[in-house]
Enzyme design. Structure first.
Site, mmCIF file in Angstrom:
data_model
loop_
_atom_site.group_PDB
_atom_site.id
_atom_site.type_symbol
_atom_site.label_atom_id
_atom_site.label_comp_id
_atom_site.label_asym_id
_atom_site.label_seq_id
_atom_site.Cartn_x
_atom_site.Cartn_y
_atom_site.Cartn_z
ATOM 1 N N ARG A 46 0.849 -1.188 0.000
ATOM 2 C CA ARG A 46 0.000 0.000 0.000
ATOM 3 C C ARG A 46 0.890 1.245 0.000
ATOM 4 N NH1 ARG A 46 -1.500 1.529 4.608
ATOM 5 N NH2 ARG A 46 -2.376 -0.433 5.296
ATOM 6 N N TYR A 98 -16.018 17.605 -15.264
ATOM 7 C CA TYR A 98 -16.360 16.189 -15.304
ATOM 8 C C TYR A 98 -17.438 15.899 -14.260
ATOM 9 C CZ TYR A 98 -15.752 11.150 -15.017
ATOM 10 O OH TYR A 98 -15.967 9.793 -15.011
ATOM 11 N N ASP A 170 -6.961 19.590 -13.516
ATOM 12 C CA ASP A 170 -7.287 18.294 -14.098
ATOM 13 C C ASP A 170 -6.813 18.343 -15.552
ATOM 14 O OD1 ASP A 170 -8.471 16.120 -15.366
ATOM 15 O OD2 ASP A 170 -10.319 16.224 -14.197
ATOM 16 N N LYS A 195 -7.495 7.487 -19.246
ATOM 17 C CA LYS A 195 -7.734 8.083 -20.547
ATOM 18 C C LYS A 195 -6.435 8.079 -21.376
ATOM 19 C CE LYS A 195 -11.622 8.626 -18.389
ATOM 20 N NZ LYS A 195 -12.030 9.857 -17.749
HETATM 21 C C1 LIG Z 1 -12.601 10.234 -16.448
HETATM 22 C C2 LIG Z 1 -12.293 11.541 -15.858
HETATM 23 C C3 LIG Z 1 -12.126 11.699 -14.473
HETATM 24 C C4 LIG Z 1 -12.323 10.547 -13.496
HETATM 25 O O1 LIG Z 1 -11.370 9.568 -13.653
HETATM 26 P P1 LIG Z 1 -11.637 7.998 -13.381
HETATM 27 O O2 LIG Z 1 -10.354 7.369 -13.766
HETATM 28 O O3 LIG Z 1 -12.801 7.592 -14.217
HETATM 29 O O4 LIG Z 1 -11.942 7.888 -11.911
HETATM 30 C C5 LIG Z 1 -11.808 12.961 -14.006
HETATM 31 N N1 LIG Z 1 -11.673 14.017 -14.840
HETATM 32 C C6 LIG Z 1 -11.832 13.901 -16.166
HETATM 33 C C7 LIG Z 1 -11.655 15.106 -17.028
HETATM 34 C C8 LIG Z 1 -12.150 12.679 -16.725
HETATM 35 O O5 LIG Z 1 -12.331 12.576 -18.040
#
Ligand SMILES: *Cc1c(COP(=O)(O)O)cnc(C)c1O
Length: 379
Positions: A46, A98, A170, A195
């Site tokens: 962890r 998001y 983000d 992504k």
């Molecule tokens: C998908 C996404 C998230 C969340 O991420 P997960 O890996 O699905 O938890 C946060 N911000 C953006 C812009 C995203 O596209």
């Protein structure tokens, strides 16, 4: 080291045991000690794991940061950032974000006494009016999802620095290939590595990168104390994905541009949202802070015709209807009923997420096939 070399070598060293070029998948929860405390830097997975560690160093390198952290999902990474805060603290967040981030903020952290103000950041200087003594964090997502709005990171960073507030960005949509917010003055970079970083739609993962050691230590403490880590197998897969980020992104951008141009000319389409258009409201900011315009775009049908939009989505063959984005394959989505369903209708329509809006994650297939697919679905 240039970016296109960093994706492959950044933060990496060959395996000490056998010289393996890729770090082995250390599928272990614990590590033998010779005497209490007598270990080789790893005690419990962890806290640390060599495969995850290799990936965290790669993340740091890609974002020009000093410290990287990997989590079990993008939302787990955001959750860790929010745990830097205390009851009574305030967050200023972009209002076009998001859906899962909005849900985490309003349905979880609001219950713990953290306040959120959701504001348009189209004119970055405007946010200064929302700052007060309790403001501790500014949350920026750019390009925004799904409206492809662009926020001027440098201007927001100047404001956050002046008021000694943390700025978190983000950076999921842009990826570090297009945009490196730490260099523009941000304090924390967050990614859904699910992504573009992973890039192959086979892993759910989150990442954070920071420059400052004290901030990094607070986040490492939270990562270990709350425990939302990712496993070694997933770490390996994302590290493998990262190695082709630059070539994938280059193609995502080329294909994204062609698709945007095609849609803009099509008579059945009302609006196309893509920051590469000269008439996009923040095109110049996009041009100055991003290397190119990416593979994400969205569009509405003429007259905001919902049933027409659904028909298009159902007719698409190569563009698969699915949540998520940033993989090698092209996807389409219907934000109002999918990614943004957790945002109330009035809230989402205020930001442009109307019922006929379709979002595309343009993949790296042959552009002729992608355009033919769109053409048959629209005609
Ligand atoms: C998908 C996404 C998230 C969340 O991420 P997960 O890996 O699905 O938890 C946060 N911000 C953006 C812009 C995203 O596209």
């Amino acid at each position: 080291m240039k970016f296109n070399t960093k994706t492959i070598h950044g933060g990496q060293e060959h395996d000490k045991a056998y010289g393996a070029v890729m770090p082995p998948i250390y599928q272990t929860s614990t590590y033998a000690q010779t005497t209490p405390g007598g270990h080789k830097g790893y005690e419990y997975s962890r806290t640390h794991n060599p495969t995850r560690h290799a990936l965290e160093k790669a993340f740091a390198s890609l974002e020009n940061g000093n410290f990287g952290l990997a989590f079990g999902s993008g939302l787990a990474a955001i959750d860790a950032i929010m745990k830097l805060l205390k009851p009574g603290d305030e967050v200023i967040s972009t209002n076009d974000l998001y859906g899962g981030s909005f849900r985490l903020f309003t349905k979880i952290f609001q219950n713990f006494g953290i306040k959120f103000q959701f504001v348009s950041m189209q004119n970055a200087a405007d946010i200064e009016a929302y700052i007060n003594k309790s403001t501790k964090l500014i949350w920026v997502e750019t390009p925004t999802n799904p409206m492809m709005n662009i926020i001027d990171i440098k201007t927001v960073a100047e404001i956050s620095k002046k008021h000694k507030i943390l700025l978190a960005v983000d950076n999921t949509f842009a990826s570090p290939y297009l945009q490196q917010p730490l260099d523009l003055g941000a304090d924390i970079i967050m990614h859904s590595a699910t992504k573009y970083l992973g890039g192959h739609s086979d892993v759910v993962m989150g990442a954070l990168v920071v420059k400052d050691e004290e901030l990094a230590n607070k986040l490492y403490f939270i990562q270990n104390a709350s425990g939302a880590i990712c496993g070694p197998q997933d770490s390996f897969l994302v590290l493998r994905g990262v190695k082709t980020l630059h070539v994938r992104m280059q193609r995502h951008c080329e294909n994204g541009r062609e698709v945007a141009m095609f849609l803009k000319k099509h008579p059945k389409i009302e609006n196309v949202y893509w920051p590469g258009f000269e008439d996009h409201p923040n095109h110049l900011i996009a041009k100055s802070q991003m290397k190119d315009f990416g593979g994400m775009l969205s569009f509405t049908t003429k007259g905001n015709n919902y049933s027409e939009a659904i028909k298009i989505i159902e007719k698409l063959k190569i563009f698969t209807l699915a949540e998520s984005l940033g993989g090698v394959e092209s996807l389409c989505g219907h934000p109002a009923s999918m990614t943004h369903a957790s945002i109330p209708k009035e809230e989402r329509e205020k930001t442009g997420v109307v019922d006929s809006l379709i979002r595309l994650s343009v993949g790296i297939e042959d552009i002729d096939d992608l355009l033919a697919d769109l053409k048959q679905a629209l005609d």
